[in-house]
Write a protein that holds these residues in place. Structure first.
Motif, short mmCIF file in Angstrom:
data_model
loop_
_atom_site.label_atom_id
_atom_site.label_comp_id
_atom_site.label_asym_id
_atom_site.label_seq_id
_atom_site.Cartn_x
_atom_site.Cartn_y
_atom_site.Cartn_z
N VAL A 50 6.45 19.16 30.22
CA VAL A 50 5.12 18.73 30.11
C VAL A 50 4.00 19.67 30.66
O VAL A 50 3.10 20.13 29.93
CB VAL A 50 4.79 17.34 30.92
N ASN A 51 4.31 20.22 31.92
CA ASN A 51 3.51 21.22 32.62
C ASN A 51 3.41 22.55 31.71
O ASN A 51 2.34 23.34 31.69
CB ASN A 51 4.03 21.51 34.16
N GLN A 52 4.68 23.09 31.20
CA GLN A 52 4.73 24.26 30.31
C GLN A 52 3.83 24.04 28.97
O GLN A 52 2.83 24.87 28.63
CB GLN A 52 6.14 24.64 29.69
N MET A 53 3.58 22.74 28.57
CA MET A 53 2.87 22.44 27.36
C MET A 53 1.55 22.44 27.61
O MET A 53 0.64 22.97 27.00
CB MET A 53 3.37 21.10 26.57
N LYS A 54 1.28 22.01 28.82
CA LYS A 54 -0.26 21.82 29.36
C LYS A 54 -0.91 23.22 29.61
O LYS A 54 -1.73 23.53 29.24
CB LYS A 54 -0.21 21.09 30.50
N SER A 55 0.02 24.06 30.04
CA SER A 55 -0.24 25.68 30.34
C SER A 55 -0.35 26.34 29.07
O SER A 55 -1.42 26.84 28.84
CB SER A 55 0.71 26.08 31.18
N ASN A 56 0.38 26.02 28.10
CA ASN A 56 0.15 26.79 26.73
C ASN A 56 -0.94 26.29 26.01
O ASN A 56 -1.89 26.81 25.25
CB ASN A 56 1.33 26.43 25.99
N ARG A 57 -1.35 24.91 26.12
CA ARG A 57 -2.61 24.54 25.55
C ARG A 57 -4.04 24.85 26.09
O ARG A 57 -4.75 25.41 25.41
CB ARG A 57 -2.44 22.80 25.70
N GLU A 58 -3.92 25.11 27.38
CA GLU A 58 -5.09 25.67 27.96
C GLU A 58 -5.09 26.97 27.73
O GLU A 58 -6.34 27.64 27.47
CB GLU A 58 -4.84 25.55 29.64
N LYS A 59 -3.99 28.03 27.60
CA LYS A 59 -4.12 29.23 27.15
C LYS A 59 -4.56 29.28 25.78
O LYS A 59 -5.69 30.09 25.53
CB LYS A 59 -2.93 29.93 27.47
N ASP A 60 -4.17 28.44 25.02
CA ASP A 60 -4.61 28.27 23.34
C ASP A 60 -6.26 27.89 23.28
O ASP A 60 -6.81 28.75 22.58
CB ASP A 60 -3.86 27.48 22.54
N SER A 61 -6.31 27.04 24.32
CA SER A 61 -7.82 26.69 24.28
C SER A 61 -8.87 28.04 24.61
O SER A 61 -9.80 28.05 24.04
CB SER A 61 -8.15 25.69 25.16
N GLU A 62 -8.57 28.68 25.88
CA GLU A 62 -9.02 29.70 26.21
C GLU A 62 -9.49 30.80 25.05
O GLU A 62 -10.41 31.23 24.80
CB GLU A 62 -8.84 30.39 27.56
N ASN A 63 -8.16 31.18 24.44
CA ASN A 63 -8.28 32.21 23.36
C ASN A 63 -9.25 31.50 22.14
O ASN A 63 -9.79 32.41 21.54
CB ASN A 63 -6.87 32.20 22.75
N ALA A 64 -9.00 30.40 21.86
CA ALA A 64 -9.99 29.81 20.93
C ALA A 64 -11.21 29.86 21.08
O ALA A 64 -12.31 30.39 20.35
CB ALA A 64 -9.35 28.38 20.38
N ILE A 65 -11.91 29.51 22.20
CA ILE A 65 -13.31 29.79 22.85
C ILE A 65 -13.69 31.31 22.55
O ILE A 65 -14.71 31.32 22.28
CB ILE A 65 -13.29 29.22 24.09
N THR A 66 -12.55 32.06 23.21
CA THR A 66 -13.05 33.52 22.91
C THR A 66 -13.12 33.99 21.63
O THR A 66 -14.16 34.80 21.21
CB THR A 66 -11.86 34.33 23.79
N ARG A 67 -12.06 33.55 20.72
CA ARG A 67 -12.47 33.89 19.19
C ARG A 67 -13.78 33.44 18.88
O ARG A 67 -14.38 33.91 17.82
CB ARG A 67 -11.11 33.53 18.58
N SER A 68 -14.09 31.99 19.10
CA SER A 68 -15.35 31.50 18.44
C SER A 68 -16.43 32.12 18.83
O SER A 68 -17.51 32.31 18.04
CB SER A 68 -15.36 29.89 18.91
#
Length: 96
Positions: A50-68
């Motif tokens: 669960v912690n790994q999934m949370k970490s991956n989601r946070e990284k994906d969110s940061e990348n999505a914000i940067t791309r946006s």
């Protein structure tokens, strides 16, 4: 055109090219879960996943914000260029 090319290449990372390898990895983790005999070990394993999934989601969110932000900046530049239609004042160049 560059924006569309960049978006295409960026989304290519999400295509599951190695589906067989990913299925084998999933089956390996399922067999690892089935091998637990102690409930505390299973809980610890689940918390780690669960912690790994949370970490991956946070990284994906940061990348999505940067791309946006980058996409919005490119759209803004494109709007400015379209509205000026390339009629920038030409500066006099000095020939030496």
């Amino acid at each position: 055109m560059l924006l569309f090319g960049w978006l295409f290449l960026n989304n290519a990372n999400f295509i599951d090219i190695a589906a067989t390898m990913n299925n084998a990895e999933s089956n390996s983790e399922i067999s690892e879960i089935n091998s637990f005999t102690n409930i505390d070990e299973l809980k610890q394993f689940s918390i780690t996943k669960v912690n790994q999934m949370k970490s991956n989601r946070e990284k994906d969110s940061e990348n999505a914000i940067t791309r946006s932000i980058l996409i919005l900046a490119l759209i803004f530049v494109q709007i400015i260029l379209y509205s000026t239609k390339g009629n920038f004042p030409r500066s006099k160049t000095l020939d030496f």
